[in-house]
Design an enzyme around this catalytic site. Structure first.
Site, PDB file in Angstrom:
ATOM      1  N   HIS A   1      -1.879  -5.373   1.342  1.00 19.84           N
ATOM      2  CA  HIS A   1      -3.150  -6.060   1.059  1.00 19.84           C
ATOM      3  C   HIS A   1      -2.851  -7.479   0.604  1.00 19.84           C
ATOM      4  O   HIS A   1      -1.869  -7.723  -0.086  1.00 19.84           O
ATOM      5  CB  HIS A   1      -3.904  -5.331  -0.064  1.00 19.84           C
ATOM      6  CG  HIS A   1      -5.044  -6.155  -0.604  1.00 19.84           C
ATOM      7  ND1 HIS A   1      -6.285  -6.169  -0.010  1.00 19.84           N
ATOM      8  CD2 HIS A   1      -5.107  -7.035  -1.643  1.00 19.84           C
ATOM      9  CE1 HIS A   1      -7.063  -7.015  -0.674  1.00 19.84           C
ATOM     10  NE2 HIS A   1      -6.379  -7.551  -1.669  1.00 19.84           N
TER      11      HIS A   1
ATOM     12  N   ARG B   1       2.446  -7.295   9.039  1.00 21.84           N
ATOM     13  CA  ARG B   1       1.784  -6.222   9.788  1.00 21.84           C
ATOM     14  C   ARG B   1       2.239  -6.192  11.246  1.00 21.84           C
ATOM     15  O   ARG B   1       2.382  -5.114  11.835  1.00 21.84           O
ATOM     16  CB  ARG B   1       0.261  -6.387   9.697  1.00 21.84           C
ATOM     17  CG  ARG B   1      -0.301  -6.031   8.314  1.00 21.84           C
ATOM     18  CD  ARG B   1      -1.708  -6.534   8.174  1.00 21.84           C
ATOM     19  NE  ARG B   1      -2.377  -6.083   6.953  1.00 21.84           N
ATOM     20  CZ  ARG B   1      -3.510  -6.611   6.511  1.00 21.84           C
ATOM     21  NH1 ARG B   1      -4.098  -7.595   7.165  1.00 21.84           N
ATOM     22  NH2 ARG B   1      -4.059  -6.155   5.415  1.00 21.84           N
TER      23      ARG B   1
ATOM     24  N   TYR C   1     -12.211  -2.340  -3.518  1.00 19.53           N
ATOM     25  CA  TYR C   1     -12.787  -2.486  -2.176  1.00 19.53           C
ATOM     26  C   TYR C   1     -14.317  -2.444  -2.197  1.00 19.53           C
ATOM     27  O   TYR C   1     -14.939  -2.082  -1.196  1.00 19.53           O
ATOM     28  CB  TYR C   1     -12.227  -1.405  -1.247  1.00 19.53           C
ATOM     29  CG  TYR C   1     -10.829  -1.692  -0.724  1.00 19.53           C
ATOM     30  CD1 TYR C   1     -10.543  -2.876  -0.036  1.00 19.53           C
ATOM     31  CD2 TYR C   1      -9.795  -0.778  -0.886  1.00 19.53           C
ATOM     32  CE1 TYR C   1      -9.273  -3.144   0.453  1.00 19.53           C
ATOM     33  CE2 TYR C   1      -8.511  -1.041  -0.387  1.00 19.53           C
ATOM     34  CZ  TYR C   1      -8.266  -2.218   0.279  1.00 19.53           C
ATOM     35  OH  TYR C   1      -7.010  -2.485   0.779  1.00 19.53           O
TER      36      TYR C   1
ATOM     37  N   PHE D   1     -15.444   3.504   7.338  1.00 24.51           N
ATOM     38  CA  PHE D   1     -14.053   3.864   7.016  1.00 24.51           C
ATOM     39  C   PHE D   1     -13.769   3.861   5.506  1.00 24.51           C
ATOM     40  O   PHE D   1     -12.661   4.185   5.083  1.00 24.51           O
ATOM     41  CB  PHE D   1     -13.062   2.932   7.739  1.00 24.51           C
ATOM     42  CG  PHE D   1     -13.257   1.463   7.437  1.00 24.51           C
ATOM     43  CD1 PHE D   1     -12.722   0.887   6.294  1.00 24.51           C
ATOM     44  CD2 PHE D   1     -13.983   0.659   8.303  1.00 24.51           C
ATOM     45  CE1 PHE D   1     -12.897  -0.450   6.010  1.00 24.51           C
ATOM     46  CE2 PHE D   1     -14.172  -0.702   8.028  1.00 24.51           C
ATOM     47  CZ  PHE D   1     -13.624  -1.252   6.876  1.00 24.51           C
TER      48      PHE D   1
ATOM     49  N   ASN E   1      -1.891  -0.083   7.330  1.00 25.05           N
ATOM     50  CA  ASN E   1      -1.387  -1.444   7.595  1.00 25.05           C
ATOM     51  C   ASN E   1      -0.563  -2.048   6.446  1.00 25.05           C
ATOM     52  O   ASN E   1      -0.477  -3.258   6.302  1.00 25.05           O
ATOM     53  CB  ASN E   1      -2.520  -2.366   8.066  1.00 25.05           C
ATOM     54  CG  ASN E   1      -3.596  -2.579   7.022  1.00 25.05           C
ATOM     55  OD1 ASN E   1      -3.527  -2.006   5.940  1.00 25.05           O
ATOM     56  ND2 ASN E   1      -4.568  -3.405   7.335  1.00 25.05           N
TER      57      ASN E   1
ATOM     58  N   THR F   1      -5.728  -8.051  10.297  1.00 23.97           N
ATOM     59  CA  THR F   1      -6.013  -6.749   9.669  1.00 23.97           C
ATOM     60  C   THR F   1      -5.543  -5.583  10.534  1.00 23.97           C
ATOM     61  O   THR F   1      -4.920  -4.641  10.048  1.00 23.97           O
ATOM     62  CB  THR F   1      -7.534  -6.634   9.415  1.00 23.97           C
ATOM     63  OG1 THR F   1      -7.932  -7.730   8.592  1.00 23.97           O
ATOM     64  CG2 THR F   1      -7.899  -5.325   8.737  1.00 23.97           C
TER      65      THR F   1
ATOM     66  N   LYS G   1       0.845  -1.207   0.000  1.00 23.89           N
ATOM     67  CA  LYS G   1       0.000   0.000   0.000  1.00 23.89           C
ATOM     68  C   LYS G   1       0.883   1.260   0.000  1.00 23.89           C
ATOM     69  O   LYS G   1       2.096   1.176   0.213  1.00 23.89           O
ATOM     70  CB  LYS G   1      -0.903  -0.044   1.241  1.00 23.89           C
ATOM     71  CG  LYS G   1      -1.905  -1.211   1.214  1.00 23.89           C
ATOM     72  CD  LYS G   1      -2.793  -1.203   2.448  1.00 23.89           C
ATOM     73  CE  LYS G   1      -3.860  -2.274   2.385  1.00 23.89           C
ATOM     74  NZ  LYS G   1      -4.773  -2.265   3.571  1.00 23.89           N
TER      75      LYS G   1
ATOM     76  N   GLU H   1      -9.418  -9.989  -8.038  1.00 24.10           N
ATOM     77  CA  GLU H   1      -8.448  -8.909  -7.852  1.00 24.10           C
ATOM     78  C   GLU H   1      -7.347  -8.965  -8.916  1.00 24.10           C
ATOM     79  O   GLU H   1      -6.936  -7.928  -9.442  1.00 24.10           O
ATOM     80  CB  GLU H   1      -7.869  -8.984  -6.437  1.00 24.10           C
ATOM     81  CG  GLU H   1      -8.915  -8.637  -5.380  1.00 24.10           C
ATOM     82  CD  GLU H   1      -8.517  -8.966  -3.947  1.00 24.10           C
ATOM     83  OE1 GLU H   1      -9.341  -8.697  -3.045  1.00 24.10           O
ATOM     84  OE2 GLU H   1      -7.409  -9.485  -3.708  1.00 24.10           O
TER      85      GLU H   1
ATOM     86  N   ARG I   1      -2.126 -14.806   3.721  1.00 20.01           N
ATOM     87  CA  ARG I   1      -2.850 -14.097   4.790  1.00 20.01           C
ATOM     88  C   ARG I   1      -2.146 -14.292   6.141  1.00 20.01           C
ATOM     89  O   ARG I   1      -2.077 -13.360   6.933  1.00 20.01           O
ATOM     90  CB  ARG I   1      -4.289 -14.628   4.891  1.00 20.01           C
ATOM     91  CG  ARG I   1      -5.172 -14.276   3.716  1.00 20.01           C
ATOM     92  CD  ARG I   1      -5.581 -12.830   3.678  1.00 20.01           C
ATOM     93  NE  ARG I   1      -6.443 -12.450   4.773  1.00 20.01           N
ATOM     94  CZ  ARG I   1      -7.099 -11.284   4.844  1.00 20.01           C
ATOM     95  NH1 ARG I   1      -6.975 -10.390   3.866  1.00 20.01           N
ATOM     96  NH2 ARG I   1      -7.849 -11.001   5.872  1.00 20.01           N
TER      97      ARG I   1
HETATM   98  P1  DAT Z   1      -7.834  -7.074   5.142  1.00 26.50           P
HETATM   99  O1  DAT Z   1      -7.011  -5.983   4.501  1.00 26.50           O
HETATM  100  O2  DAT Z   1      -7.076  -7.725   6.269  1.00 26.50           O
HETATM  101  O3  DAT Z   1      -8.382  -8.057   4.152  1.00 26.50           O
HETATM  102  P2  DAT Z   1     -10.497  -5.940   5.244  1.00 26.50           P
HETATM  103  O4  DAT Z   1     -10.693  -6.502   3.883  1.00 26.50           O
HETATM  104  O5  DAT Z   1     -11.530  -6.228   6.274  1.00 26.50           O
HETATM  105  O6  DAT Z   1      -9.093  -6.376   5.852  1.00 26.50           O
HETATM  106  O7  DAT Z   1     -10.357  -4.346   5.150  1.00 26.50           O
HETATM  107  C1  DAT Z   1      -9.628  -3.767   4.092  1.00 26.50           C
HETATM  108  C2  DAT Z   1      -8.790  -2.648   4.647  1.00 26.50           C
HETATM  109  O8  DAT Z   1      -9.654  -1.643   5.185  1.00 26.50           O
HETATM  110  C3  DAT Z   1      -7.881  -3.036   5.813  1.00 26.50           C
HETATM  111  O9  DAT Z   1      -6.663  -3.583   5.380  1.00 26.50           O
HETATM  112  C4  DAT Z   1      -7.689  -1.723   6.493  1.00 26.50           C
HETATM  113  C5  DAT Z   1      -9.027  -1.031   6.310  1.00 26.50           C
HETATM  114  N1  DAT Z   1      -9.868  -1.245   7.490  1.00 26.50           N
HETATM  115  C6  DAT Z   1     -10.505  -2.378   7.861  1.00 26.50           C
HETATM  116  N2  DAT Z   1     -11.177  -2.213   9.004  1.00 26.50           N
HETATM  117  C7  DAT Z   1     -10.958  -0.923   9.362  1.00 26.50           C
HETATM  118  C8  DAT Z   1     -11.377  -0.126  10.449  1.00 26.50           C
HETATM  119  N3  DAT Z   1     -12.160  -0.611  11.406  1.00 26.50           N
HETATM  120  N4  DAT Z   1     -10.939   1.171  10.500  1.00 26.50           N
HETATM  121  C9  DAT Z   1     -10.149   1.674   9.519  1.00 26.50           C
HETATM  122  N5  DAT Z   1      -9.726   0.975   8.469  1.00 26.50           N
HETATM  123  C10 DAT Z   1     -10.125  -0.305   8.391  1.00 26.50           C
HETATM  124 MG    MG Z   2      -9.770  -7.862   2.649  1.00 29.40          MG
END
Ligand code: DAT
Ligand code: MG
Length: 170
Positions: free
Chosen positions: A135, A122, A69, A77, A132, A111, A29, A146, A105
């Site tokens: 991805h 992470r 996304y 968020f 973080n 996450t 990222k 993707e 993963r």
């Molecule tokens: P991951 O990236 O582990 O697959 P995700 O798909 O649930 O997690 O979310 C995508 C991204 O969105 C994640 O890497 C960071 C952001 N994110 C997720 N939950 C969040 C939150 N509660 N507050 C802020 N950003 C968040």
């Molecule tokens: Mg995800």
């Protein structure tokens, strides 16, 4: 009987081959790029034994990231996430190997970095969920989506690493 056994062995073999060719979509990222973590992150996947199939350095648009996304569009968020992800260049990649989606993963860690184990990307390289650094696809199906969103078919490079016989037992 003999034919059945041969078919069963062949089916097991082709299943193993199919999962060895599993692919995942990994992306450094904008914070990972800005903080100079690209090489360190690539090194982890390389030294694990996974095969790099595609990679680019690109500055993605909000429109493209909204597609990436799309599943999170309703979350509070989401606007901040799209803004952060489009705030600088990223390094999208495709990695291939046995169970690479699940193992990828695990290598990323949880996450939210406060819950990511030490030793994970992470867990070792970031502090807050909104920064973080990396991805990774969460299933084989989302990996496929993707990969198609970020790469053209011709950008996925077919090659055989010289060390493959030393990474897999068969
Ligand atoms: P991951 O990236 O582990 O697959 P995700 O798909 O649930 O997690 O979310 C995508 C991204 O969105 C994640 O890497 C960071 C952001 N994110 C997720 N939950 C969040 C939150 N509660 N507050 C802020 N950003 C968040
Ligand atoms: Mg995800």
């Amino acid at each position: 009987m003999v034919i059945c056994s041969v078919l069963a062995i062949f089916s097991l073999f082709s299943k193993a081959m199919a999962s060895a060719r599993e692919r995942t979509f990994i992306m450094v990222k904008p914070d990972g790029v800005q903080r100079g973590l690209v090489g360190k992150i690539i090194k982890k996947f390389e030294s694990k034994g996974f095969k790099l199939v595609a990679m680019k350095f690109t500055w993605s648009s909000e429109e493209h990231l909204k597609k990436h996304y799309a599943d999170l569009a309703g979350r509070p968020f989401f606007p901040g996430l799209v803004k952060y992800m489009s705030s600088g260049p990223v390094v999208p990649m495709v990695w291939e190997g046995l169970n690479v989606v699940k193992t990828g993963r695990v290598m990323l860690g949880a996450t939210d970095p406060k819950d990511s184990a030490p030793g994970t990307i992470r867990g070792d390289m970031c502090i807050q969920v909104g920064r973080n650094v990396i991805h990774g696809s969460d299933s084989v199906e989302s990996a496929q989506k993707e990969i198609n969103l970020w790469f053209d078919q011709k950008e996925l490079i077919a090659w055989q690493p010289a060390v493959e016989a030393w990474v897999y037992e068969d």
